[in-house]
Design a protein around this motif. Sequence first.
Motif, mmCIF file in Angstrom:
data_model
loop_
_atom_site.group_PDB
_atom_site.id
_atom_site.type_symbol
_atom_site.label_atom_id
_atom_site.label_comp_id
_atom_site.label_asym_id
_atom_site.label_seq_id
_atom_site.Cartn_x
_atom_site.Cartn_y
_atom_site.Cartn_z
ATOM 1 N N PRO A 115 0.800 -1.228 0.000
ATOM 2 C CA PRO A 115 0.000 0.000 0.000
ATOM 3 C C PRO A 115 0.833 1.278 0.000
ATOM 4 O O PRO A 115 0.513 2.229 -0.725
ATOM 5 C CB PRO A 115 -0.826 -0.115 1.287
ATOM 6 N N ALA A 116 1.899 1.319 0.796
ATOM 7 C CA ALA A 116 2.735 2.525 0.852
ATOM 8 C C ALA A 116 3.387 2.793 -0.498
ATOM 9 O O ALA A 116 3.364 3.912 -1.015
ATOM 10 C CB ALA A 116 3.795 2.383 1.940
ATOM 11 N N GLY A 117 3.976 1.760 -1.095
ATOM 12 C CA GLY A 117 4.635 1.922 -2.386
ATOM 13 C C GLY A 117 3.670 2.287 -3.498
ATOM 14 O O GLY A 117 3.959 3.137 -4.336
ATOM 15 N N LEU A 118 2.486 1.650 -3.490
ATOM 16 C CA LEU A 118 1.504 1.917 -4.542
ATOM 17 C C LEU A 118 1.011 3.355 -4.510
ATOM 18 O O LEU A 118 0.931 4.031 -5.546
ATOM 19 C CB LEU A 118 0.310 0.969 -4.407
ATOM 20 N N PHE A 119 0.672 3.852 -3.326
ATOM 21 C CA PHE A 119 0.119 5.205 -3.271
ATOM 22 C C PHE A 119 1.195 6.271 -3.400
ATOM 23 O O PHE A 119 0.919 7.365 -3.915
ATOM 24 C CB PHE A 119 -0.729 5.380 -2.016
ATOM 25 N N ILE A 129 -1.519 6.074 3.450
ATOM 26 C CA ILE A 129 -1.414 7.487 3.803
ATOM 27 C C ILE A 129 0.041 7.911 3.917
ATOM 28 O O ILE A 129 0.425 8.998 3.451
ATOM 29 C CB ILE A 129 -2.180 7.752 5.115
ATOM 30 N N ASP A 130 0.881 7.049 4.490
ATOM 31 C CA ASP A 130 2.301 7.396 4.595
ATOM 32 C C ASP A 130 2.952 7.447 3.222
ATOM 33 O O ASP A 130 3.847 8.263 2.976
ATOM 34 C CB ASP A 130 3.034 6.383 5.487
ATOM 35 N N GLY A 131 2.493 6.590 2.306
ATOM 36 C CA GLY A 131 2.999 6.648 0.935
ATOM 37 C C GLY A 131 2.696 7.982 0.278
ATOM 38 O O GLY A 131 3.551 8.576 -0.395
#
Length: 533
Positions: A103-107, A513-515
């Motif tokens: 999720p972090a990498g994707l966003f 969100i962090d991404g």
Amino acid sequence: MIRIQQVKLPIEHNEEDLYIKAAESLKIKREDISTLSVFRKSIDARKKDEIMFIYALDVELNIDYKISKRNNNVALVDPFIYEAEATGEKVLKNRPVIVGSGPAGLFCALLLAEKGYNPIILERGKKVKDRVKDIEKFWKDGTLNLDSNIQFGEGGAGTFSDGKLNTLIKDRSKRGKKVLEEFVAAGAPAEITYVNKPHIGTDLLRNVLVSIRKKIISLGGTFRFEECVTDIKIKDNSVYRIVTESDIIETDVLVLAIGHSARDTFAMLHGKLELTAKPFSIGVRIEHPQKMISEAQYGEMAGHPNLGPADYKFVHKCKNGRSVYTFCMCPGGVVTASASETGGVVTNGMSFHDRDLENANSAIVVSINPEDFGGENDPMAGIEFQRQWERKAFEIGGGNYKAPVQLFKDFKEKKVSTSFGEIYPTYRPGSTFANLWDCLPSYVCESLVEGISAFGNWLTDYDRTDAVLTGVETRTSSPLRITRDDDLQSNIRGIYPCGEGSGYAGGIMSASIDGLKVAEQIIKTYKPLNIKE
């Protein structure tokens, strides 16, 4: 736009009832409302004989309306707008590289791609379609693919989970709303933008991930699957090159969106970047009949199609000072074999969107601090601590990735179970009766006994004698943190630690969100590339 809070309706209601209730709250006519949308929806089941839905509604009116200061449940609100502007002035020599497609990498990649930065996303695992085949083979016969499993591959560990999208962090930046709307645009149910405890389910999430990947590619991003980073090169305290198993890539911006199980990557980074040990938790998975959980939470209304299967969330402070709590509860789901290393047993939980299987499961875990595993002196010590208990579980489970299981009654008495009651474990490739005290620290087991017993006071029969415990749950969060400063960079310039593995998130939403947060910092620093391959 006007937001109306605390709109209460019974289980049986329809969309027109929302309009009527909204009009009553504002003391206007039904026809005065031009548009209505649900901002938040939750269930109030405190009174089992009068379960209610609680709404927050956003309405637009076709009349002039003055809000009364005496009504605390009605207020003017601004429409949702997520804004992130590319204002950076520093010139990029090369395309930014993101390691990890969770999720972090994707966003992070999505926002960079939207703003013209043409990111490269490296993922050691496979695309989700191929990953599913490898996981199914592992669950069937114990054949583990070290780079394509529950932990590694497109979407990260969350791909094979319940797909929960709730988070405890504040969302004043509106990043969370951006994440949810992107999920919906990619095919997730629209209800995730407003229900109190949103989830997608692993079956739907897999297709959503593919849609997000295709969007990133259409905007200039590049995905390179089955490509693991093996080294990073540093000059003048800045990154300038990364090495993979098959290539050398020049870059001046490197986002480390690695998962919490990328142990070989952490070992490579140790000595190059500043790492610190952090707390995490370990424990077991517990299984009950989903029907029992729903009846305990909803009474006679259990099974109503508008309610769905019930969940729970508990925390207990033990006499020994430790916290024991439920984590990643999966209604109507299964316990999954989630190992990523040879010779270890790791559990997790997973539900499909409908959550319609027989058992409910949850992790029940106990807090672990760096002083428990020597983390004050060695940031890698938490990994070895996890590995120790995973290998113990593998050993007492029979050495073939079968998981050790024990009924709660026998766990309290430190006896190996001999037969199941009404509940059967869902873990594949299978299970073996064993004493879980042999694969967890004694203080963890003592805390689990106390905690599960306490939870039985809050949910009827939670501490039933035949509740099945499956070991071990060790990958609740990263055991270390890659330190970063106020501009979100590590001690090496150009390297941005990001997401759960780097120690800055704890689930799909907070990682996503962090991404976005990291991507925002990059676009505030550097100019876009605007170069299509």
